[in-house]
Design a protein around this motif. Structure first.
Motif, PDB file in Angstrom:
ATOM      1  N   PHE A  36      20.450  83.992  53.944  1.00  0.00           N
ATOM      2  CA  PHE A  36      21.883  83.845  54.198  1.00  0.00           C
ATOM      3  C   PHE A  36      22.650  85.156  54.372  1.00  0.00           C
ATOM      4  O   PHE A  36      23.724  85.164  54.951  1.00  0.00           O
ATOM      5  CB  PHE A  36      22.538  83.044  53.070  1.00  0.00           C
ATOM      6  CG  PHE A  36      22.005  81.653  52.963  1.00  0.00           C
ATOM      7  CD1 PHE A  36      22.277  80.716  53.945  1.00  0.00           C
ATOM      8  CD2 PHE A  36      21.212  81.276  51.895  1.00  0.00           C
ATOM      9  CE1 PHE A  36      21.786  79.434  53.851  1.00  0.00           C
ATOM     10  CE2 PHE A  36      20.716  79.995  51.796  1.00  0.00           C
ATOM     11  CZ  PHE A  36      20.989  79.064  52.775  1.00  0.00           C
ATOM     12  N   ALA A  37      22.140  86.246  53.835  1.00  0.00           N
ATOM     13  CA  ALA A  37      22.905  87.501  53.862  1.00  0.00           C
ATOM     14  C   ALA A  37      22.650  88.268  55.158  1.00  0.00           C
ATOM     15  O   ALA A  37      21.517  88.419  55.591  1.00  0.00           O
ATOM     16  CB  ALA A  37      22.532  88.359  52.674  1.00  0.00           C
ATOM     17  N   ASP A  38      23.721  88.710  55.756  1.00  0.00           N
ATOM     18  CA  ASP A  38      23.646  89.647  56.870  1.00  0.00           C
ATOM     19  C   ASP A  38      24.831  90.598  56.735  1.00  0.00           C
ATOM     20  O   ASP A  38      25.700  90.407  55.891  1.00  0.00           O
ATOM     21  CB  ASP A  38      23.626  88.932  58.231  1.00  0.00           C
ATOM     22  CG  ASP A  38      24.835  88.048  58.470  1.00  0.00           C
ATOM     23  OD1 ASP A  38      25.865  88.228  57.795  1.00  0.00           O
ATOM     24  OD2 ASP A  38      24.763  87.174  59.350  1.00  0.00           O
ATOM     25  N   ALA A  39      24.857  91.620  57.550  1.00  0.00           N
ATOM     26  CA  ALA A  39      25.884  92.659  57.421  1.00  0.00           C
ATOM     27  C   ALA A  39      27.292  92.087  57.545  1.00  0.00           C
ATOM     28  O   ALA A  39      28.203  92.491  56.833  1.00  0.00           O
ATOM     29  CB  ALA A  39      25.659  93.749  58.459  1.00  0.00           C
ATOM     30  N   GLN A  40      27.464  91.135  58.439  1.00  0.00           N
ATOM     31  CA  GLN A  40      28.791  90.556  58.651  1.00  0.00           C
ATOM     32  C   GLN A  40      29.263  89.767  57.429  1.00  0.00           C
ATOM     33  O   GLN A  40      30.422  89.862  57.035  1.00  0.00           O
ATOM     34  CB  GLN A  40      28.775  89.652  59.875  1.00  0.00           C
ATOM     35  CG  GLN A  40      30.123  89.058  60.207  1.00  0.00           C
ATOM     36  CD  GLN A  40      30.056  88.124  61.418  1.00  0.00           C
ATOM     37  OE1 GLN A  40      28.975  87.839  61.932  1.00  0.00           O
ATOM     38  NE2 GLN A  40      31.209  87.653  61.850  1.00  0.00           N
ATOM     39  N   ARG A  41      28.374  89.011  56.838  1.00  0.00           N
ATOM     40  CA  ARG A  41      28.749  88.211  55.663  1.00  0.00           C
ATOM     41  C   ARG A  41      28.997  89.065  54.433  1.00  0.00           C
ATOM     42  O   ARG A  41      29.734  88.679  53.541  1.00  0.00           O
ATOM     43  CB  ARG A  41      27.662  87.186  55.364  1.00  0.00           C
ATOM     44  CG  ARG A  41      27.596  86.086  56.375  1.00  0.00           C
ATOM     45  CD  ARG A  41      26.564  85.077  56.013  1.00  0.00           C
ATOM     46  NE  ARG A  41      26.552  83.989  56.974  1.00  0.00           N
ATOM     47  CZ  ARG A  41      25.532  83.230  57.227  1.00  0.00           C
ATOM     48  NH1 ARG A  41      24.393  83.417  56.573  1.00  0.00           N
ATOM     49  NH2 ARG A  41      25.598  82.267  58.119  1.00  0.00           N
ATOM     50  N   LEU A  42      28.365  90.218  54.372  1.00  0.00           N
ATOM     51  CA  LEU A  42      28.508  91.085  53.198  1.00  0.00           C
ATOM     52  C   LEU A  42      29.644  92.086  53.321  1.00  0.00           C
ATOM     53  O   LEU A  42      29.889  92.857  52.396  1.00  0.00           O
ATOM     54  CB  LEU A  42      27.191  91.829  52.939  1.00  0.00           C
ATOM     55  CG  LEU A  42      26.023  90.949  52.532  1.00  0.00           C
ATOM     56  CD1 LEU A  42      24.757  91.773  52.419  1.00  0.00           C
ATOM     57  CD2 LEU A  42      26.307  90.214  51.236  1.00  0.00           C
ATOM     58  N   GLU A  43      30.360  92.084  54.446  1.00  0.00           N
ATOM     59  CA  GLU A  43      31.483  93.011  54.621  1.00  0.00           C
ATOM     60  C   GLU A  43      32.621  92.723  53.661  1.00  0.00           C
ATOM     61  O   GLU A  43      33.181  93.627  53.057  1.00  0.00           O
ATOM     62  CB  GLU A  43      32.007  92.950  56.062  1.00  0.00           C
ATOM     63  CG  GLU A  43      31.221  93.769  57.024  1.00  0.00           C
ATOM     64  CD  GLU A  43      31.813  93.720  58.427  1.00  0.00           C
ATOM     65  OE1 GLU A  43      32.984  93.296  58.572  1.00  0.00           O
ATOM     66  OE2 GLU A  43      31.107  94.103  59.353  1.00  0.00           O
ATOM     67  N   GLY A  44      32.987  91.468  53.524  1.00  0.00           N
ATOM     68  CA  GLY A  44      34.118  91.103  52.678  1.00  0.00           C
ATOM     69  C   GLY A  44      33.714  90.857  51.241  1.00  0.00           C
ATOM     70  O   GLY A  44      32.549  90.589  50.927  1.00  0.00           O
ATOM     71  N   PHE A  45      34.708  90.946  50.361  1.00  0.00           N
ATOM     72  CA  PHE A  45      34.452  90.724  48.937  1.00  0.00           C
ATOM     73  C   PHE A  45      33.957  89.303  48.682  1.00  0.00           C
ATOM     74  O   PHE A  45      33.052  89.095  47.875  1.00  0.00           O
ATOM     75  CB  PHE A  45      35.726  90.987  48.120  1.00  0.00           C
ATOM     76  CG  PHE A  45      35.548  90.706  46.662  1.00  0.00           C
ATOM     77  CD1 PHE A  45      34.837  91.589  45.863  1.00  0.00           C
ATOM     78  CD2 PHE A  45      36.077  89.563  46.085  1.00  0.00           C
ATOM     79  CE1 PHE A  45      34.665  91.330  44.517  1.00  0.00           C
ATOM     80  CE2 PHE A  45      35.906  89.298  44.733  1.00  0.00           C
ATOM     81  CZ  PHE A  45      35.199  90.196  43.945  1.00  0.00           C
ATOM     82  N   LEU A  50      29.812  85.526  46.798  1.00  0.00           N
ATOM     83  CA  LEU A  50      29.011  84.312  46.941  1.00  0.00           C
ATOM     84  C   LEU A  50      27.529  84.580  47.173  1.00  0.00           C
ATOM     85  O   LEU A  50      26.688  83.795  46.750  1.00  0.00           O
ATOM     86  CB  LEU A  50      29.558  83.454  48.078  1.00  0.00           C
ATOM     87  CG  LEU A  50      30.911  82.809  47.817  1.00  0.00           C
ATOM     88  CD1 LEU A  50      31.404  82.081  49.056  1.00  0.00           C
ATOM     89  CD2 LEU A  50      30.833  81.860  46.636  1.00  0.00           C
ATOM     90  N   LEU A  51      27.210  85.659  47.858  1.00  0.00           N
ATOM     91  CA  LEU A  51      25.822  85.898  48.227  1.00  0.00           C
ATOM     92  C   LEU A  51      25.074  86.844  47.287  1.00  0.00           C
ATOM     93  O   LEU A  51      23.845  86.848  47.279  1.00  0.00           O
ATOM     94  CB  LEU A  51      25.750  86.450  49.649  1.00  0.00           C
ATOM     95  CG  LEU A  51      26.206  85.481  50.733  1.00  0.00           C
ATOM     96  CD1 LEU A  51      26.286  86.179  52.075  1.00  0.00           C
ATOM     97  CD2 LEU A  51      25.275  84.286  50.806  1.00  0.00           C
ATOM     98  N   VAL A  52      25.803  87.626  46.507  1.00  0.00           N
ATOM     99  CA  VAL A  52      25.142  88.585  45.626  1.00  0.00           C
ATOM    100  C   VAL A  52      25.481  88.315  44.160  1.00  0.00           C
ATOM    101  O   VAL A  52      24.593  88.100  43.333  1.00  0.00           O
ATOM    102  CB  VAL A  52      25.518  90.045  46.003  1.00  0.00           C
ATOM    103  CG1 VAL A  52      24.877  91.033  45.046  1.00  0.00           C
ATOM    104  CG2 VAL A  52      25.116  90.345  47.438  1.00  0.00           C
TER     105      VAL A  52
END
Length: 135
Positions: A36-45, A50-52
């Motif tokens: 589920f994690a990619d650079a775009q999803r991990l940009e925002g808080f 949710l992912l980390v």
């Protein structure tokens, strides 16, 4: 009660807690984060939360719960020993994580990492206490 028996019980619980933490983190990183994690999803808080952070809190909670389930009487009746049994592995993992990532950590990352351990430990202890009546 022999002192050696209490130490052996703690070591057994710590070993099991470490195995649970490593296995759950492995599953999280390999399957959940990898999917589920990619650079775009991990940009925002919100994406990082949710992912980390939430999955990490679940891993800590599972570790504390499993440690609590394995820590048996008569050793469980001592608050200090029971707290050591439950919280030593997540605290140790947090210290190692901070030491490894100290150079590249941000203020948000450090504070959220500490919050994850506290929230996960609280939830794991709550789950353990809910099941105390089952013994």
């Amino acid at each position: 009660m022999r002192e050696g028996g209490g130490t052996a019980a703690l070591v057994r619980v710590w070993a099991a807690g470490l195995i649970v933490l490593l296995f759950s983190e492995y599953l999280q990183v390999t399957y959940f984060y990898g999917t589920f994690a990619d650079a775009q999803r991990l940009e925002g808080f919100g994406g990082r939360l949710l992912l980390v952070h939430v999955p990490n809190a679940l891993c800590v909670a599972l570790t504390v719960w499993a440690s609590g389930r394995l820590h048996r009487e008569p050793f469980r009746s001592s608050r200090a020993r029971h707290a050591a049994a439950l919280f030593a592995v997540p605290a140790f993992a947090q210290v190692v994580s901070l030491a490894v990532q100290w150079e590249r950590a941000s203020a948000e990352g450090l504070s959220m990492s500490c919050a994850v351990v506290v929230v996960g430990a609280f939830c794991g202890r709550a789950a353990d206490r809910l099941q105390e009546g089952d013994r």
